[in-house]
Design a protein around this motif. Sequence first.
Motif, mmCIF file in Angstrom:
data_model
loop_
_atom_site.group_PDB
_atom_site.id
_atom_site.type_symbol
_atom_site.label_atom_id
_atom_site.label_comp_id
_atom_site.label_asym_id
_atom_site.label_seq_id
_atom_site.Cartn_x
_atom_site.Cartn_y
_atom_site.Cartn_z
ATOM 1 N N VAL A 1 0.877 -1.386 -0.025
ATOM 2 C CA VAL A 1 -0.006 0.180 -0.015
ATOM 3 C C VAL A 1 0.867 1.443 -0.215
ATOM 4 O O VAL A 1 2.060 1.282 0.254
ATOM 5 C CB VAL A 1 -0.971 0.215 1.245
ATOM 6 N N SER A 2 0.206 2.546 -0.231
ATOM 7 C CA SER A 2 1.093 3.699 -0.529
ATOM 8 C C SER A 2 0.482 4.531 0.825
ATOM 9 O O SER A 2 -0.568 4.258 1.395
ATOM 10 C CB SER A 2 0.852 4.341 -1.658
ATOM 11 N N ASP A 3 1.416 5.477 1.003
ATOM 12 C CA ASP A 3 0.776 6.376 2.130
ATOM 13 C C ASP A 3 -0.212 7.010 1.711
ATOM 14 O O ASP A 3 -1.401 7.646 2.563
ATOM 15 C CB ASP A 3 1.975 7.492 2.688
ATOM 16 N N ALA A 4 -0.666 7.542 0.683
ATOM 17 C CA ALA A 4 -1.711 8.161 0.083
ATOM 18 C C ALA A 4 -2.986 7.262 0.194
ATOM 19 O O ALA A 4 -4.201 7.567 0.001
ATOM 20 C CB ALA A 4 -1.508 8.327 -1.355
ATOM 21 N N ASP A 5 -2.870 6.095 0.528
ATOM 22 C CA ASP A 5 -3.819 4.970 0.842
ATOM 23 C C ASP A 5 -4.904 5.579 1.858
ATOM 24 O O ASP A 5 -5.998 5.012 1.922
ATOM 25 C CB ASP A 5 -3.496 3.495 0.742
ATOM 26 N N VAL A 6 -4.399 6.256 2.658
ATOM 27 C CA VAL A 6 -5.209 6.789 3.789
ATOM 28 C C VAL A 6 -6.334 7.544 3.099
ATOM 29 O O VAL A 6 -7.378 7.668 4.195
ATOM 30 C CB VAL A 6 -4.284 7.499 4.870
ATOM 31 N N GLU A 7 -6.291 8.267 2.318
ATOM 32 C CA GLU A 7 -7.393 8.975 1.707
ATOM 33 C C GLU A 7 -8.445 8.182 1.124
ATOM 34 O O GLU A 7 -9.371 8.529 0.630
ATOM 35 C CB GLU A 7 -6.853 9.923 0.656
ATOM 36 N N ASP A 8 -8.232 6.904 1.202
ATOM 37 C CA ASP A 8 -9.281 5.918 0.453
ATOM 38 C C ASP A 8 -10.470 6.145 1.381
ATOM 39 O O ASP A 8 -11.395 5.439 0.823
ATOM 40 C CB ASP A 8 -8.553 4.529 0.146
ATOM 41 N N VAL A 9 -10.476 6.258 2.602
ATOM 42 C CA VAL A 9 -11.548 6.144 3.594
ATOM 43 C C VAL A 9 -12.569 7.214 3.144
ATOM 44 O O VAL A 9 -13.806 7.143 3.369
ATOM 45 C CB VAL A 9 -11.200 6.509 4.866
ATOM 46 N N ILE A 10 -12.139 8.285 2.362
ATOM 47 C CA ILE A 10 -12.826 9.269 1.663
ATOM 48 C C ILE A 10 -13.801 8.806 0.639
ATOM 49 O O ILE A 10 -13.278 8.627 -0.655
ATOM 50 C CB ILE A 10 -12.536 10.532 1.454
ATOM 51 N N VAL A 11 -14.798 8.174 0.779
ATOM 52 C CA VAL A 11 -15.430 7.573 -0.375
ATOM 53 C C VAL A 11 -16.133 8.041 -1.330
ATOM 54 O O VAL A 11 -16.944 8.919 -0.795
ATOM 55 C CB VAL A 11 -16.652 6.224 0.466
ATOM 56 N N SER A 12 -16.138 7.720 -2.511
ATOM 57 C CA SER A 12 -16.694 8.412 -3.578
ATOM 58 C C SER A 12 -18.038 7.676 -3.986
ATOM 59 O O SER A 12 -17.985 6.716 -4.600
ATOM 60 C CB SER A 12 -15.624 8.496 -4.921
ATOM 61 N N VAL A 13 -19.023 8.131 -3.432
ATOM 62 C CA VAL A 13 -20.384 7.406 -3.766
ATOM 63 C C VAL A 13 -20.799 8.087 -4.736
ATOM 64 O O VAL A 13 -21.067 9.090 -5.398
ATOM 65 C CB VAL A 13 -21.325 8.062 -2.548
ATOM 66 N N THR A 14 -21.299 6.852 -5.404
ATOM 67 C CA THR A 14 -21.950 7.033 -6.774
ATOM 68 C C THR A 14 -23.572 7.473 -6.604
ATOM 69 O O THR A 14 -24.296 6.341 -6.003
ATOM 70 C CB THR A 14 -21.851 5.999 -7.737
ATOM 71 N N ASP A 15 -24.080 8.462 -6.945
ATOM 72 C CA ASP A 15 -25.486 8.722 -6.550
ATOM 73 C C ASP A 15 -26.367 7.996 -7.671
ATOM 74 O O ASP A 15 -26.187 8.234 -8.968
ATOM 75 C CB ASP A 15 -25.769 10.199 -6.656
ATOM 76 N N HIS A 16 -27.428 7.439 -7.095
ATOM 77 C CA HIS A 16 -28.248 6.864 -8.175
ATOM 78 C C HIS A 16 -29.372 7.701 -8.487
ATOM 79 O O HIS A 16 -29.620 8.711 -7.545
ATOM 80 C CB HIS A 16 -28.845 5.547 -7.421
ATOM 81 N N ALA A 17 -30.128 7.597 -9.754
ATOM 82 C CA ALA A 17 -30.950 8.711 -10.144
ATOM 83 C C ALA A 17 -32.108 8.566 -9.111
ATOM 84 O O ALA A 17 -32.661 9.719 -8.993
ATOM 85 C CB ALA A 17 -31.573 8.190 -11.554
ATOM 86 N N GLY A 18 -32.428 7.672 -8.706
ATOM 87 C CA GLY A 18 -33.528 7.649 -7.610
ATOM 88 C C GLY A 18 -33.115 8.434 -6.519
ATOM 89 O O GLY A 18 -34.227 8.800 -5.640
ATOM 90 N N ASP A 19 -32.098 8.641 -5.852
ATOM 91 C CA ASP A 19 -31.555 9.153 -4.640
ATOM 92 C C ASP A 19 -31.658 10.539 -4.962
ATOM 93 O O ASP A 19 -31.470 11.618 -4.035
ATOM 94 C CB ASP A 19 -30.344 8.870 -4.015
ATOM 95 N N LEU A 20 -31.623 11.392 -6.221
ATOM 96 C CA LEU A 20 -31.356 12.617 -6.538
ATOM 97 C C LEU A 20 -32.763 13.561 -6.274
ATOM 98 O O LEU A 20 -33.668 13.044 -6.558
ATOM 99 C CB LEU A 20 -30.657 12.779 -7.681
#
Length: 842
Positions: A318-337
């Motif tokens: 792993v890399s030190d930059a992997d600590v930012e992987d906890v910031i989840v990039s959520v994909t918004d579904h059309a029904g949730d918008l």
Amino acid sequence: MSDTDGKKPLGLSGGALSGRVNQSFSRGRSKSVVVETKRKRVVVPKPGTQSAAAQNAEGGKREKSVPDAELERRLRALQNAKAREVEDEQRRQQEEKDREDERARRRAEAEAKEREEREREENLRAKEEEETRRRAEDEARRKAPAAAPARATAPSPKDVVSDPAAVEAAAAATPGSRGANKPLPPPTRRKAEDDDRAGRARTAERDSERRSGKLTVSQALTGGEGGRQRSMAAMKRKQERQRQKAMGGMVDREKVVRDVQLPETILVSELANRMAERAADVVKSLMKMGMMVTQNQAIDADTAELIIEEFGHRVQRVSDADVEDVIVSVTDHAGDLQPRPPVITIMGHVDHGKTSLLDRIRKANVVSGEAGGITQHIGAYQVTTEGGAVLTFLDTPGHAAFTSMRARGAHVTDIVVLVVAADDAVMPQTIEAINHAKAAKVPMIVAINKVDKYEANPDKVRTDLLQHEVVVEKMSGDVQDVEVSAVTGQGLPELLEAIALQAEILELNANPDRPAEGAVIEAQLDVGRGPVATVLVQKGTLKQGDIFVVGEQWGKVRAMENDRGERIKEAGPSVPVEVLGLNGTPEAGDVLNVVATEAQAREIAEYRHQAAKDKRAAVGAATTLDQLLAKAKADKNVAELPIVVKADVQGSAEAIVQAMEKIGNDEVRVRVLHYGVGAITESDIGLAEASGAPVIGFNVRANAPARSSANQKGVEIRYYSVIYDLVDDVKAAASGLLGAEIRENFIGYAQIREVFKVSGVGNVAGCLVTEGIARRSAGVRLLRDDVVIHEGTLKTLKRFKDEVKEVQSGQECGMAFENYEDIRKGDVIEIFEREEIERSLS
């Protein structure tokens, strides 16, 4: 007087006493009478006892002195005390009985367990003996056919005695008998007895170990090895080995193979922890590889990978930059918008009426609160129109110094409203705002303001915009344009309608049910509230108590305030809020992300801080020695004006620094030693004193210790509230570092007609002033054949025999040069004056 005085009393001893007494009467009469005195019997009580009369008397006294209610209360208290003593005694007896029962139960359990262990051991021993006997009998039966011929040649007793194995074999081979019952020769019998004693000793030792299997505190501390301390885990492991050995041998546990995450560098102790191995074993493996390290030292990833593979685990790089992987990039579904309000940024040149127009829309008066009538930082507001539509407005500064603020506003916006004054047309910051909007790829609406003025010319504005590829609808383009007036309110409904139409075309949606994400519009250090960030929520919902990371800072939402200063619990998409609870002041433009735990937020912030620090160090180190020497040589000829800047908000400080970088030329420049947000402190004064720099406060003031320190150390503090004045004053101070320009003015020529030798003076030139005038205070050059051979000053200027200050054209005079006598007839003297001209930075 009694007659018995001096006489022996009458009567029996101890009885009644009698005597005569004379009674006197009136008129001299007297009478003698006989009297008897009876003695009272006195009973002396024994020591320690009290007579009944005394007790009764004393009781009577007490009864007389103590009330009945008090006696009753005392009696009741005595009875209660006796009852409590009886209850305590019964409870003590019950507890003692319970303890005895518990001890008896434990003893019974221990005895039962011991009996069970003993029976198990006896069964195992019996099985072993039976198995041994069976094997011996089978061996004897196999050897019986071969032993039959051997009976004919029986061995001598001497051979039997000297060969115990033969004796045993013979005894075992005898039909109908067991070798153990036959008498053995003395040496063989002694050996068997010794083996039997050794076996009984081993059995007794095992029994004692089994009986003492319970672990006590003293055993855990001493370990039974001469005072050496052993851990509780070691004692338990020993007990487990003994139990497994008693149950029939050790059972090997299955090796657990783990996926070990391996960064670029890792501590030995952390590596052991991730592998679930002992740190001592890891250190031992490293020593075998020739690396003498301790568990607190770091090793590189390649070495750690060899160790992980040696212990049988799997490596996951792993890399030190992997600590930012906890910031989840959520994909918004059309029904949730869900629909969200549009974000509109007001941009344009300074003084074109941006804030006044927004005031009219908000029905507020913000411009009166701005220093100098100009906006110094980004303001975020929400407006609800008469039709019920909610709009979020960002008001950006128009001054040239606030370029980064305008770029930041265009980056987070959905629609740009470009305000252009109808009486001023397109100006430099108008062009810059157009470029920002194009770079951000956001739609634009042109608001032509100040149409109520007499000199207003909206068509000129539309024509000027054509030069910058902005074609409005009135010019057959696709950019909406509205003529408005912030003073009269003209065109405001049409402007809001145009914004609503553009927002409808964009179909702005967002998912409010997800972790919040937003952009920092502005940040400041408030004295009472600490670091405060103005955040525009872009996705999700920011709630009170959320843990977030923003740039190199992190925090927990302690409180939130909307644009009206009201406390709110949550903020949805497109809502601007002030967030409290940061551990430091973030940079304007940083992105805010909500994370799950405080540890993750702190780890991400530390990684970003270290990365930024390494980047700055790399930029500073990316120079060669030649470059450093060249820079030092160039800087030697450049004068610097050092300053320390403190501002109220991060955006203003950033704008001031950018403006300072533009001041200067090849000879002088402004150097910002430090800039920050918040009040001026003692540390700022100390830095300024060490560098000889003034401290500039923009909308902030120095605290009391800083003011006192500045007075003592002679550090100048300058306060500003308008960026115009700040830039002008710094530019004037930097101009003072420029060297004055020297300009020469030629005032006359003189021709040498004769040269005279004067004692005490030297060579004196007899001259005729042919042009202009000759002044003694002026500079002179000696020209011979139009070539300058000397430049200096005059020693003397005489007309006839008098010393004069100047000689007019056409007159003769005598001149002598200072420290120079090589003058000849026919030479020309050029006379000039020097003038110093102050320079300034444009």
